[in-house]
Scaffold this active site. Structure first.
Site: not given
Ligand code: GNR
Ligand code: NI
Length: 171
Positions: A46, A51, A93-94, A135-136, A139
């Protein structure tokens, strides 16, 4: 189409609250293509526009691990409903590279959004997709998964991040 630079903690831009877009036009579609390229290159599932430094309420997700791609686009997403039952996933998270922690979130959610073509959609998500959408969407509010951790766990991760800066890796 191009790969953009992913901002990482403690970049202050990640803490901005993203703004709704007026609609889905060429600019938004190009951004979504770049976001997908960037996400695939970084091996994430995601990515939120903030980001890559763009404070717009735009998210891309692709949970498919193999070659088969299944890109999903969410513009101006709104959570309509959340399940009261939670589940725990190990999140990464990236923007917090190489750090992982178990995070508890509602295990189902209903989200309303505009798709790649600007068409209004309503999606019921569960499991990893529900977790990823939440999660997104965090952000978009300037929230990172580490914000849910204890002060101690969070500070340990931030300390590791500062040590992992590329310019400090000795080969
Ligand atoms: O790559 C991602 N893996 C992930 C694993 C578990 C819960 C959420 C994520 S999102 C993350 C990529 C990212 O940072 N998205 O904002
Ligand atoms: Ni993230």
């Amino acid at each position: 189409m191009s790969i953009r630079k992913i901002l990482t903690e403690p970049d202050k831009i990640l803490r901005q609250v993203s703004k709704p877009v007026e609609g889905v036009g060429n600019e938004e579609q190009n951004l979504m293509r770049d976001m997908l390229d960037t996400m695939y290159a970084a091996k994430g599932i995601g990515l939120a526009a903030i980001q890559v430094g763009i404070p717009k309420r735009i998210i891309v997700i692709d949970l498919n691990k193999d070659e088969k791609k299944n890109p999903m686009y969410f513009v101006n997403p709104i959570i309509k409903q959340k399940n009261s039952v939670n589940s725990i996933y190990e999140e990464g998270c990236l923007s917090v590279p190489n750090q992982f922690a178990e995070i508890e979130r509602p295990n189902k959610c209903e989200v309303e959004y505009l798709d790649f073509d600007g068409k209004k959609q309503l999606l019921k998500a569960e499991g990893l997709l529900a977790t990823c959408i939440q999660h997104e969407m965090d952000h978009l509010e300037g929230i990172l998964f580490i914000d849910y951790l204890s002060k101690l766990k969070k500070s340990m991760i931030l300390k590791k991040l500062s040590k992992n800066k590329p310019d400090r890796i000795v080969v």
